[in-house]
Motif scaffolding. Structure first.
Motif, PDB file in Angstrom:
ATOM      1  N   ALA A   1     -14.375 -10.565  48.926  1.00 30.27           N
ATOM      2  CA  ALA A   1     -14.679 -11.584  50.113  1.00 30.27           C
ATOM      3  C   ALA A   1     -15.607 -12.665  49.531  1.00 30.27           C
ATOM      4  N   GLN A   2     -15.424 -13.754  50.164  1.00 28.94           N
ATOM      5  CA  GLN A   2     -16.241 -15.044  49.556  1.00 28.94           C
ATOM      6  C   GLN A   2     -17.399 -15.284  50.491  1.00 28.94           C
ATOM      7  N   ILE A   3     -18.509 -15.261  49.752  1.00 28.60           N
ATOM      8  CA  ILE A   3     -19.725 -15.642  50.566  1.00 28.60           C
ATOM      9  C   ILE A   3     -19.884 -17.094  50.722  1.00 28.60           C
ATOM     10  N   HIS A   4     -19.623 -17.394  52.274  1.00 26.65           N
ATOM     11  CA  HIS A   4     -19.885 -18.806  52.758  1.00 26.65           C
ATOM     12  C   HIS A   4     -21.167 -19.400  52.720  1.00 26.65           C
ATOM     13  N   SER A   5     -22.079 -18.595  53.377  1.00 25.69           N
ATOM     14  CA  SER A   5     -23.396 -18.882  53.514  1.00 25.69           C
ATOM     15  C   SER A   5     -24.325 -18.004  53.842  1.00 25.69           C
ATOM     16  N   VAL A   6     -25.486 -17.991  53.589  1.00 22.49           N
ATOM     17  CA  VAL A   6     -26.674 -16.900  53.622  1.00 22.49           C
ATOM     18  C   VAL A   6     -27.963 -17.699  54.295  1.00 22.49           C
ATOM     19  N   ASN A   7     -28.288 -17.037  55.498  1.00 22.60           N
ATOM     20  CA  ASN A   7     -29.708 -17.451  56.043  1.00 22.60           C
ATOM     21  C   ASN A   7     -30.229 -16.257  56.342  1.00 22.60           C
ATOM     22  N   SER A   8     -31.678 -16.519  56.264  1.00 24.08           N
ATOM     23  CA  SER A   8     -32.625 -15.262  56.657  1.00 24.08           C
ATOM     24  C   SER A   8     -33.825 -16.041  57.552  1.00 24.08           C
ATOM     25  N   ARG A   9     -34.579 -14.959  58.144  1.00 29.05           N
ATOM     26  CA  ARG A   9     -35.957 -15.293  58.725  1.00 29.05           C
ATOM     27  C   ARG A   9     -36.765 -13.889  58.813  1.00 29.05           C
ATOM     28  N   ALA A  10     -37.962 -14.030  59.103  1.00 26.68           N
ATOM     29  CA  ALA A  10     -38.910 -12.957  59.119  1.00 26.68           C
ATOM     30  C   ALA A  10     -39.957 -12.919  60.181  1.00 26.68           C
ATOM     31  N   ASP A  11     -40.353 -11.769  60.176  1.00 30.01           N
ATOM     32  CA  ASP A  11     -41.614 -11.609  61.129  1.00 30.01           C
ATOM     33  C   ASP A  11     -42.986 -12.330  60.475  1.00 30.01           C
ATOM     34  N   SER A  12     -43.787 -12.857  61.059  1.00 28.52           N
ATOM     35  CA  SER A  12     -44.883 -13.367  60.634  1.00 28.52           C
ATOM     36  C   SER A  12     -45.715 -12.394  59.736  1.00 28.52           C
ATOM     37  N   GLY A  13     -46.096 -12.862  58.509  1.00 30.23           N
ATOM     38  CA  GLY A  13     -46.776 -11.885  57.707  1.00 30.23           C
ATOM     39  C   GLY A  13     -45.711 -11.683  56.350  1.00 30.23           C
ATOM     40  N   LEU A  14     -44.652 -12.085  56.494  1.00 27.98           N
ATOM     41  CA  LEU A  14     -43.603 -11.787  55.564  1.00 27.98           C
ATOM     42  C   LEU A  14     -42.980 -13.076  55.298  1.00 27.98           C
ATOM     43  N   VAL A  15     -42.565 -13.468  54.018  1.00 26.55           N
ATOM     44  CA  VAL A  15     -41.900 -14.759  53.539  1.00 26.55           C
ATOM     45  C   VAL A  15     -40.681 -14.292  52.911  1.00 26.55           C
TER      46      VAL A  15
END
Length: 711
Positions: A505-519
């Motif tokens: 399977a080809q990874i096309h794109s990756v995005n992430s976000r987190a709660d405040s206090g985590l980066v």
């Protein structure tokens, strides 16, 4: 006349009856009856097999239905063929007409015996040509098949060039997906280049040596290993290293010389000292003259001419012998040592040395590893003390005694969480006037700090981007601090190559976000060496933080529909110890509530029903949702519904009763009933489980399927 009127009335009545029947049928087709399943028997399901390998077909047959059979996988018809990717339960309902359905049929379970992909580890990542390499495949109770057609859990051979390995597991005639690729590099060791943080220091100052240019193992002349080495030289010293790959070694590097400076001013001392009666000891500090005024008021008294020699325990009361004194400049550099000879003249009515120099003792904790059960203690002796006697109240084992003691914790120590140590110094003159000394030190187990990680995947969403069909998977990772103190330097690693790329399977794109206090790391790809998703952050005791990871995949070349994913969380506790946990499936890091998230490691698995969405399909209906108030997937949302269309939604429980009805659905159902007996419990919401739904669009299109409600 009367007959004519009667005939006319009867004729009109017939038309009213016909019109009434037609109207009731139209109403019934538009607004189905909510509870008619008592007249419809559920179908009886039979299958061609109960256990198969992945991708093997199974034929399912539903009998006893006068109407349309609707299966839990969305298909319709009395006979369907399925190819389950994992163990799956199938059920169906009999739909006589819209709004008239049977109860759910008894489940037909198909067990997929295909084993999980093996985990391959190598004895070395980099080797020299012709070196033997051993690869071990675990996580398989069947037979391991290697990519070179050999079998067995262990592969051993000699490599001539860089080689990539992969293995599969065959169990019960079922073949697993291939393992993640493991590459062993064949290289020739290159002579390393050595550099130092400083090349001129005072004795006893630390410096850092760094070796570069080696893809193997750095071995230093003193036998230590590592690219970076910290040394504390007390005299001018040369350092060398080699690069080793397997059995091959490079030439020795050019030496780096570290010059150890001495103080500019020499130390001026009295060469000899003697005692003053009635004392049978001498004071070494009496040898220091006023000519040393430019030196700092710091001197070292040692038993030998090197700074590594033992320190004199009590310089103010020494016996006969030769001692060495070092001065120290304001810059921190020591002088060359000066020898001082002490002569002791016998005295009448002499005071015993142990009276003028009584024994003293202190204990310091050197290191503590409560997990491994090892305690190291250091004794500090003073005066006439010269022997040590260590004891513990826990019955553990002392493997080293002397000035440094190494103690292995007993089960008693572990259960109590404390260990009491006693260090005793014997009476230096037996039955004389002097006495021994003792000291106690209690060591307490560090507070138990634990981190937990869970990982849940939401239902897949199909997208089309530049004529490419993509599937979007969103993972919610929940990080929990289950300890009594804050955790710092939080990190999460997630290897997407192992989850997806190994199955083509080809990874096309990756995005992430987190709660405040985590980066989260903005450049995270999850591929190769870039597997660190969460790069920093702190987590207070008892708190949790969430990270959302969205991955878009091109499935056109994928060899499987099932993907398994794990993540690893790490944090540093108050004692500087690294806490670690592997993710478990779901939103609870400790689902068994036993206080230990480390014993929950169920991988997060998702199976797609097809490699691409049906051609021409414009409406996306999820297979389930989770109305638990976490802000993720809380509503049952129909996607890509044309703006000029309306949707009617009817949801049925397993007994065929309507629990939710809406003629103009606005994507706002939160799992609570508005029909039937469950309305009284609407505040609590419908119980978790499988439900059947019917969606009718205003353009006459209809969708009848099953959904899963899981909080």
């Amino acid at each position: 006349m009367r007959r004519q009127l009667l005939a006319k009335f009867i004729g009109n009545f017939r038309w009213l009856v016909v019109l009434s029947l037609l109207t009731s049928r139209v109403i019934a087709s538009t607004y189905p009856l909510a509870d008619t399943c008592q007249n419809s028997a559920p179908p009886v399901i039979a299958g061609s097999a109960n256990a198969v390998c992945r991708n093997e077909p199974v034929t399912l047959t539903a009998k006893g239905c006068i109407g349309t059979v609707v299966w839990s996988n969305g298909e319709t018809g009395g006979v369907i063929q399925v190819q389950p990717q994992q163990t799956t339960k199938y059920t169906a309902i009999c739909r006589a007409r819209p709004g008239c359905i049977s109860c759910f049929a008894d489940v037909w379970k198909v067990v997929v015996n295909t084993p999980g992909a093996p985990v391959v580890t190598s004895s070395a990542k980099v080797v020299c040509a012709n070196d033997a390499v051993t690869l071990t495949a675990s996580n398989c109770t069947g037979v391991i098949h290697w990519s070179d057609q050999t079998t067995g859990a262990i592969w051993t051979g000699k490599l001539q060039q860089t080689t990539t390995f992969q293995a599969t597991c065959k169990q019960n005639n079922c073949l697993s997906n291939p393992s993640a690729l493991v590459s062993v590099q064949v290289a020739t060791p290159i002579t390393p280049i050595i550099s130092a943080s400083k090349t001129e220091i005072c004795a006893g100052q630390p410096i850092q040596l760094t070796a570069s240019g080696c893809v193997g193992t750095i071995r230093w002349a003193d036998g230590s290993e590592g690219l970076v080495k910290t040394v504390i030289p007390y005299q001018t010293t040369k350092y060398r290293a080699i690069c080793q790959i397997g059995s091959c070694r490079s030439d020795s590097s050019e030496s780096v010389s570290i010059v150890v400076r001495t103080a500019d001013q020499p130390l001026t001392l009295l060469a000899t000292l003697s005692n003053g009666c009635p004392f049978q000891t001498a004071d070494l500090s009496k040898a220091i003259t006023e000519k040393n005024s430019t030196l700092s008021p710091y001197y070292q008294f040692r038993t030998g001419p090197l700074l590594t020699a033992s320190i004199v325990q009590s310089p103010g009361a020494v016996l006969a012998g030769k001692y060495y004194i070092f001065g120290c400049s304001k810059q921190g550099c020591y002088t060359d040592p000066v020898a001082v000879t002490v002569r002791i003249t016998p005295c009448q009515n002499a005071v015993s040395p142990c009276m003028s120099n009584p024994a003293t003792v202190a204990v310091q904790l050197d290191s503590l590893d409560w997990v491994k059960g090892v305690v190291r203690l250091t004794a500090q002796l003073g005066g006439s003390a010269n022997e040590t006697n260590w004891q513990s109240d826990g019955g553990g084992l002392f493997t080293d005694t002397g000035l440094t003691a190494r103690y292995l914790l007993s089960e008693t120590d572990r259960q109590r969480g404390t260990a009491l140590f006693t260090l005793s110094i014997p009476d230096p003159d037996g039955n004389g006037p002097c006495v021994g000394a003792s000291v106690q030190r209690t060591i307490t187990a560090p507070s138990r700090e634990m981190v937990g990680l869970s990982k849940k995947v939401n239902e897949p969403v199909w997208l089309t981007e530049r004529d490419t069909h993509l599937v979007e998977l969103t993972y919610q990772l929940t990080l929990v601090n289950l300890g009594a103190h804050a955790l710092t330097d939080m990190q999460i690693t997630d290897n997407l190559d192992a989850a997806f790329s190994s199955s083509s399977a080809q990874i096309h794109s990756v995005n992430s976000r987190a709660d405040s206090g985590l980066v989260t790391k903005s450049t995270y790809t999850g591929r190769g060496a870039d597997t660190t998703l969460l790069s920093s952050g702190n987590l207070a005791a008892g708190k949790q933080g969430r990270i959302w990871l969205t991955v878009r995949l091109d499935m056109s070349q994928a060899t499987t529909l099932t993907f398994v994913n794990k993540a690893i969380a790490e944090g540093v506790d108050i004692n500087g110890t690294i806490c670690r946990d592997r993710s478990t499936n779901g939103i609870e890091a400790d689902p068994d509530q036993n206080g230990n998230p480390g014993d929950n490691e169920e991988p997060t698995t998702i199976t797609l029903h097809s490699l691409r969405p049906e051609e021409g399909e414009t409406v996306f209906i999820p297979e389930g949702f989770s109305p638990n108030g976490d802000g993720i997937n809380d509503l049952f949302v129909i996607r890509r519904l044309p703006v000029n269309l309306t949707a009617q939604l009817d949801v049925y429980n397993r007994w065929g009763h309507v629990v939710y009805h809406n003629t103009d659905y606005k994507n706002d159902w939160n799992g609570k009933a508005n029909q039937g007996a469950n309305v009284a419990d609407a505040k609590e919401g419908l119980p978790d489980g499988t439900y059947y739904y019917q969606i009718r669009l205003s353009d006459s299109r209809e969708y009848v399927r099953f959904l899963t409600l899981a909080r």
